[in-house]
Design an enzyme around this catalytic site. Structure first.
Site, PDB file in Angstrom:
ATOM      1  N   SER A 131       0.807  -1.224   0.000  1.00  0.00           N
ATOM      2  CA  SER A 131       0.000   0.000   0.000  1.00  0.00           C
ATOM      3  C   SER A 131       0.838   1.271   0.000  1.00  0.00           C
ATOM      4  O   SER A 131       0.359   2.330  -0.382  1.00  0.00           O
ATOM      5  CB  SER A 131      -0.958   0.001   1.197  1.00  0.00           C
ATOM      6  OG  SER A 131      -0.246  -0.176   2.384  1.00  0.00           O
TER       7      SER A 131
ATOM      8  N   TYR B 271      14.251  -4.559  15.114  1.00  0.00           N
ATOM      9  CA  TYR B 271      14.212  -4.470  13.647  1.00  0.00           C
ATOM     10  C   TYR B 271      15.469  -5.113  13.037  1.00  0.00           C
ATOM     11  O   TYR B 271      15.397  -5.888  12.075  1.00  0.00           O
ATOM     12  CB  TYR B 271      14.101  -3.001  13.271  1.00  0.00           C
ATOM     13  CG  TYR B 271      13.908  -2.694  11.807  1.00  0.00           C
ATOM     14  CD1 TYR B 271      12.647  -2.805  11.219  1.00  0.00           C
ATOM     15  CD2 TYR B 271      14.964  -2.252  11.025  1.00  0.00           C
ATOM     16  CE1 TYR B 271      12.462  -2.487   9.878  1.00  0.00           C
ATOM     17  CE2 TYR B 271      14.789  -1.928   9.685  1.00  0.00           C
ATOM     18  CZ  TYR B 271      13.537  -2.046   9.117  1.00  0.00           C
ATOM     19  OH  TYR B 271      13.356  -1.726   7.790  1.00  0.00           O
TER      20      TYR B 271
ATOM     21  N   LYS C  79      15.668  -8.295  10.460  1.00  0.00           N
ATOM     22  CA  LYS C  79      16.217  -8.154   9.111  1.00  0.00           C
ATOM     23  C   LYS C  79      17.462  -9.019   8.922  1.00  0.00           C
ATOM     24  O   LYS C  79      17.740  -9.474   7.808  1.00  0.00           O
ATOM     25  CB  LYS C  79      16.520  -6.684   8.818  1.00  0.00           C
ATOM     26  CG  LYS C  79      15.267  -5.798   8.788  1.00  0.00           C
ATOM     27  CD  LYS C  79      14.332  -6.195   7.650  1.00  0.00           C
ATOM     28  CE  LYS C  79      13.150  -5.268   7.506  1.00  0.00           C
ATOM     29  NZ  LYS C  79      12.258  -5.655   6.395  1.00  0.00           N
TER      30      LYS C  79
HETATM   31  N1  CAA Z   1      22.872   7.860  18.244  1.00  0.00           N
HETATM   32  C1  CAA Z   1      23.470   8.077  19.431  1.00  0.00           C
HETATM   33  N2  CAA Z   1      22.789   8.350  20.569  1.00  0.00           N
HETATM   34  C2  CAA Z   1      21.457   8.450  20.462  1.00  0.00           C
HETATM   35  C3  CAA Z   1      20.763   8.233  19.258  1.00  0.00           C
HETATM   36  C4  CAA Z   1      21.535   7.941  18.110  1.00  0.00           C
HETATM   37  N3  CAA Z   1      20.982   7.740  16.909  1.00  0.00           N
HETATM   38  N4  CAA Z   1      19.436   8.362  19.485  1.00  0.00           N
HETATM   39  C5  CAA Z   1      19.292   8.631  20.795  1.00  0.00           C
HETATM   40  N5  CAA Z   1      20.506   8.698  21.391  1.00  0.00           N
HETATM   41  C6  CAA Z   1      20.807   8.938  22.773  1.00  0.00           C
HETATM   42  C7  CAA Z   1      19.966  10.041  23.370  1.00  0.00           C
HETATM   43  O1  CAA Z   1      20.540  11.292  23.101  1.00  0.00           O
HETATM   44  C8  CAA Z   1      19.985   9.674  24.832  1.00  0.00           C
HETATM   45  O2  CAA Z   1      21.222  10.035  25.365  1.00  0.00           O
HETATM   46  P1  CAA Z   1      21.327  10.580  26.876  1.00  0.00           P
HETATM   47  O3  CAA Z   1      20.766   9.461  27.739  1.00  0.00           O
HETATM   48  O4  CAA Z   1      22.788  10.821  27.040  1.00  0.00           O
HETATM   49  O5  CAA Z   1      20.493  11.808  26.891  1.00  0.00           O
HETATM   50  C9  CAA Z   1      19.975   8.147  24.806  1.00  0.00           C
HETATM   51  O6  CAA Z   1      20.429   7.773  23.510  1.00  0.00           O
HETATM   52  C10 CAA Z   1      18.586   7.559  25.003  1.00  0.00           C
HETATM   53  O7  CAA Z   1      17.685   8.322  24.223  1.00  0.00           O
HETATM   54  P2  CAA Z   1      16.128   8.200  24.377  1.00  0.00           P
HETATM   55  O8  CAA Z   1      15.722   8.131  25.805  1.00  0.00           O
HETATM   56  O9  CAA Z   1      15.498   9.242  23.512  1.00  0.00           O
HETATM   57  O10 CAA Z   1      15.916   6.771  23.738  1.00  0.00           O
HETATM   58  P3  CAA Z   1      14.613   6.046  23.298  1.00  0.00           P
HETATM   59  O11 CAA Z   1      14.634   4.689  23.895  1.00  0.00           O
HETATM   60  O12 CAA Z   1      13.392   6.870  23.507  1.00  0.00           O
HETATM   61  O13 CAA Z   1      14.855   5.885  21.736  1.00  0.00           O
HETATM   62  C11 CAA Z   1      15.114   6.466  19.468  1.00  0.00           C
HETATM   63  C12 CAA Z   1      15.096   6.981  20.881  1.00  0.00           C
HETATM   64  C13 CAA Z   1      13.812   5.730  19.147  1.00  0.00           C
HETATM   65  C14 CAA Z   1      16.266   5.514  19.228  1.00  0.00           C
HETATM   66  C15 CAA Z   1      15.210   7.698  18.542  1.00  0.00           C
HETATM   67  O14 CAA Z   1      16.468   8.312  18.736  1.00  0.00           O
HETATM   68  C16 CAA Z   1      15.065   7.327  17.087  1.00  0.00           C
HETATM   69  O15 CAA Z   1      13.966   7.245  16.551  1.00  0.00           O
HETATM   70  N6  CAA Z   1      16.188   7.105  16.390  1.00  0.00           N
HETATM   71  C17 CAA Z   1      16.173   6.708  15.003  1.00  0.00           C
HETATM   72  C18 CAA Z   1      16.084   5.219  14.867  1.00  0.00           C
HETATM   73  C19 CAA Z   1      16.296   4.848  13.417  1.00  0.00           C
HETATM   74  O16 CAA Z   1      17.367   4.981  12.889  1.00  0.00           O
HETATM   75  N7  CAA Z   1      15.230   4.380  12.750  1.00  0.00           N
HETATM   76  C20 CAA Z   1      15.313   4.041  11.371  1.00  0.00           C
HETATM   77  C21 CAA Z   1      13.914   4.031  10.827  1.00  0.00           C
HETATM   78  S1  CAA Z   1      13.917   3.788   9.083  1.00  0.00           S
HETATM   79  C22 CAA Z   1      14.111   2.180   8.893  1.00  0.00           C
HETATM   80  O17 CAA Z   1      14.205   1.403   9.775  1.00  0.00           O
HETATM   81  C23 CAA Z   1      14.121   1.704   7.449  1.00  0.00           C
HETATM   82  C24 CAA Z   1      15.376   1.019   7.150  1.00  0.00           C
HETATM   83  O18 CAA Z   1      15.357  -0.201   6.938  1.00  0.00           O
HETATM   84  C25 CAA Z   1      16.609   1.782   7.001  1.00  0.00           C
END
Ligand code: CAA
Length: 259
Positions: free
Chosen positions: A27, A169, A173
């Site tokens: 979709s 994830y 994968k």
């Molecule tokens: N790198 C390094 N540190 C990170 C980080 C990152 N990418 N993201 C968060 N942190 C850190 C935060 O700054 C925080 O640090 P402090 O404790 O020092 O403040 C710590 O990690 C914890 O952060 P949160 O409490 O916010 O963590 P959370 O459990 O709520 O998760 C998250 C946050 C969901 C990981 C959010 O950062 C996020 O969405 N990141 C992106 C994830 C991603 O890459 N997704 C890809 C989606 S697309 C896909 O999956 C398709 C594909 O196949 C490619």
């Protein structure tokens, strides 16, 4: 004496004419673009959706407007075996066979591991990995009987390199790779190829939902300095459908981000 290697002639206009394909999760995003690409190449395409009939209607409309191959939508939650069984039965009843299965349906529930719940783990594994078991299980006997099949699963760069906040994830994968190679071995002598495509960061709703600064940081590291297009993933799928001597492989489509 000269040896001449004859390359089988394929119809350059509609190479998938007469083929019946299922694309799960058609979709939106990559699945929608794969469905369109297969239809444009002459295939009869059945696209599944879980909860978004309006989006898949749009996909069907584009295909119809282009006068490409036939498109038909069926609701199925790939994490539910009864749904994928019903899907396969309906496709065989309606179109007589199943030649191609594109295991594309996938979800994310991103969270650092410390905070991740068992529900978030299960949800992602159930759709992304068990969903592939269910859909493939539902079609494999048809393919074995006809001694022809193409099974292509959409993995991710995250299953190769890992990603912050994606243990569930990434595990799903990465698991697809072992599944792909093992099933490829079991079916190689039966006319069935089993392969995977590993997209990098592609311009879809899933990627758009990432925190802006995380996404910008990733794009800056892509050697091609941009997101991929869903149609560029579809190109790899089309190749794997036509590649008769390729099985158990995973092709990366990631702008050079992971080599
Ligand atoms: N790198 C390094 N540190 C990170 C980080 C990152 N990418 N993201 C968060 N942190 C850190 C935060 O700054 C925080 O640090 P402090 O404790 O020092 O403040 C710590 O990690 C914890 O952060 P949160 O409490 O916010 O963590 P959370 O459990 O709520 O998760 C998250 C946050 C969901 C990981 C959010 O950062 C996020 O969405 N990141 C992106 C994830 C991603 O890459 N997704 C890809 C989606 S697309 C896909 O999956 C398709 C594909 O196949 C490619």
């Amino acid at each position: 004496m000269t040896t001449v290697f004859e390359v089988e002639k394929v119809n350059p206009l509609k190479p998938l004419e007469g083929k019946v394909a299922i694309v799960t999760g058609a979709s939106r995003g990559i699945g929608a673009e794969i469905a369109k690409a297969l239809a444009r190449n002459g295939a009869t395409v059945v696209g599944t959706y879980n909860s978004n009939p309006a989006s898949i209607e749009e996909v069907g409309k584009v295909i119809a407007e282009e006068g490409a191959g036939t498109f038909h939508a069926i609701q199925a939650d790939v994490s539910v075996a009864e749904d994928t069984e019903r899907l396969a039965t309906e496709v065989v009843e309606k179109f007589g066979k199943i030649d191609i299965l594109i295991n594309n349906a996938g979800i994310t529930k991103d969270r650092t591991f410390r905070k991740m719940t068992k529900e978030e783990w299960d949800a992602v594994i159930n759709v992304n990995l068990s969903g592939i078991f269910n859909a493939t299980k539902a079609v494999i006997n048809h393919m074995l009987e006809q001694q022809y099949g193409r099974i292509i699963s959409i993995r991710s760069i995250v299953g190769q390199a890992g990603a912050f906040g994606q243990t569930n994830y990434a595990a799903s994968k990465a698991g697809i790779l072992g599944f792909t190679k093992s099933l490829a071995l079991e079916t190689a002598s039966k006319g069935i190829t089993v392969n995977a495509v590993c997209p990098g960061y592609i311009g879809t709703e899933m990627v758009a939902a990432m925190p802006e600064e995380v996404l910008q940081n990733i794009v800056s590291q892509v050697p091609m300095k941009r997101l991929g297009k869903p149609s560029e993933v579809a190109q790899a799928v089309l190749y794997l459908i036509q590649a008769d001597f390729v099985t158990g492989q995973a092709i990366s489509v990631n702008g050079g981000l992971y080599m």
